[in-house]
Design an enzyme around this catalytic site. Sequence first.
Site, short mmCIF file in Angstrom:
data_model
loop_
_atom_site.label_atom_id
_atom_site.label_comp_id
_atom_site.label_asym_id
_atom_site.label_seq_id
_atom_site.Cartn_x
_atom_site.Cartn_y
_atom_site.Cartn_z
CE LYS A 54 -22.31 -73.23 -10.84
NZ LYS A 54 -22.33 -72.22 -12.18
CG HIS A 115 -28.54 -77.04 -17.19
ND1 HIS A 115 -27.08 -77.52 -17.08
CD2 HIS A 115 -28.35 -75.77 -16.63
CE1 HIS A 115 -26.37 -76.55 -17.00
NE2 HIS A 115 -26.99 -75.52 -16.54
CB SER A 145 -19.98 -75.62 -8.15
OG SER A 145 -20.20 -74.82 -9.22
P1 A3P Z 1 -16.69 -74.18 -9.25
O1 A3P Z 1 -17.95 -73.41 -8.75
O2 A3P Z 1 -16.33 -75.45 -8.51
O3 A3P Z 1 -15.39 -73.37 -9.32
P2 A3P Z 1 -21.12 -74.54 -15.14
O4 A3P Z 1 -20.54 -73.97 -16.46
O5 A3P Z 1 -21.96 -75.92 -15.72
O6 A3P Z 1 -22.02 -73.60 -14.47
O7 A3P Z 1 -20.23 -75.05 -14.12
C1 A3P Z 1 -19.46 -73.99 -13.64
C2 A3P Z 1 -18.33 -74.79 -12.79
O8 A3P Z 1 -17.19 -75.15 -13.71
C3 A3P Z 1 -17.66 -73.89 -11.67
O9 A3P Z 1 -16.85 -74.69 -10.77
C4 A3P Z 1 -16.44 -73.20 -12.63
O10 A3P Z 1 -15.41 -72.50 -11.88
C5 A3P Z 1 -16.05 -74.32 -13.28
N1 A3P Z 1 -15.21 -74.03 -14.55
C6 A3P Z 1 -15.75 -73.06 -15.59
N2 A3P Z 1 -14.68 -73.27 -16.30
C7 A3P Z 1 -13.46 -73.90 -16.01
C8 A3P Z 1 -12.29 -74.52 -16.62
N3 A3P Z 1 -12.00 -74.01 -17.49
N4 A3P Z 1 -11.70 -75.45 -15.74
C9 A3P Z 1 -12.05 -75.93 -14.72
N5 A3P Z 1 -13.22 -75.58 -14.18
C10 A3P Z 1 -13.91 -74.67 -14.97
#
Ligand code: A3P
Length: 302
Positions: A54, A115, A145
Site C-alpha cells: 500500500k 513486497h 490503506s
Molecule cells: P489509498 O488506499 O490511500 O487510496 P499499492 O499499489 O502499493 O497497493 O498502493 C495502493 C495505494 O496507492 C492506494 O492508496 C491507492 O489509491 C494509491 N495509488 C494508486 N495509484 C495512485 C496514483 N496514481 N496517485 C496516488 N496514489 C495512488
Amino acid sequence: KIEKNVPTMEKEPELLNILEVDGVPLPVLSKEWWDKICNFQAKPDDLILATYPKSGTHWMQEILDMIQNDGDVEKCKTDHSLHRHPFLELKFPHKEKPDLEIALEMSSPRLIKTHLPSHLIPPSIWKENCKIVYVARNPKDCLVSYYHFQRMASFLPDPQNLEEFYEKFILGKVLYGSWFDHVKGWWAAKDTHRILYLFYEDIKKNPKHEIHKVLEFLDKTVSEDVVNKIVHHTSFDVMKDNPMANHTAVPSHIFNHSISKFMRKGMPGDWKNHFTVAMNENFDKHYEKKMARSTLNFCPDI
Ligand code: A3P
C-alpha cells in the site's frame, strides 16, 4: 473517527497461505515455493520494484511501464497491471500459476514487483546487481490503506475493525511484517546496492521531479512531452478510470470494489480521517522508538 463494526463480506474460502519466514508472515504457497523464490535466478537487466504493501506499488509500476515503453500509453494498456508485471512471491487466486513461473517465462527486460523485506530478497538479485526502485509511504496512510485493502481483498484475512488492525500493524503482525523494519532495511541496503529510494508523498507533490529521478536512475532519456504524458497517464484521476490500472477487471469475488475501491483516495493524510488523538499519540511514540537509530528522516505527520 474510527469505523466500528465494519460489515464483514462474504469471504471466499480460499485465503492466501501464510508462511512465516524469519518471523515475517509472508503470503507464500508453501515451504517448497519459498525455496523456489529464494533460488530465483535474476538477470542483470531485471528491474525490481520493491515496496511495503500500500505504498504506491501500482502507481510506480505504471510510471516504470510508461518509461520502458517510451510513453506509449497503448502499450501500457495491453493488459491489466496485475498481469503485466509479475509479483515475485505471489500466487493470485484468479491466476492459474504463481507469478514466479510467469516471471521465468517472460522475455527481458523484466519488471518484477515484490513486497519482500530487503533481507529476504533472493540472493541472485543482489549478485546480478539489478536496479531496484523502492517506494516508501507515510506509515499512518499505509496502515489506513492496508486496512481498507484487506476489507476488499477476499484472499486476505478479514481485518475486523480499524482498532484491531492498528494494533497488528504497530506490532508488525500483518502480512510482510513491520513497516518500520521494512523501510529501514531497504534504506540501509541502498548504501551498498543500486537502489533508488523514493517517497510516495514526494511523487504526489512533484511527479515530474520524481519521474526525472527515475529516468536518470534508469539511464533513460525521453522528451519533455513524454514526461508530461507519463505524469498525466499515471495521475490518480486518470489511473482510477483506467480499467487496466484500477483493478476493476479483477473478479469481484476477489477484489470487492463495493466494499472499498483499490484506487481509494490516492492522497497523503487520509489517516487524519481515521485516527483518534490517542491513536495518533500512541503511534508517534512507537515511531520515535522504532526509528530512533535510523538516518531515515521520514516525517509521519504529513
Ligand atoms: P489509498 O488506499 O490511500 O487510496 P499499492 O499499489 O502499493 O497497493 O498502493 C495502493 C495505494 O496507492 C492506494 O492508496 C491507492 O489509491 C494509491 N495509488 C494508486 N495509484 C495512485 C496514483 N496514481 N496517485 C496516488 N496514489 C495512488
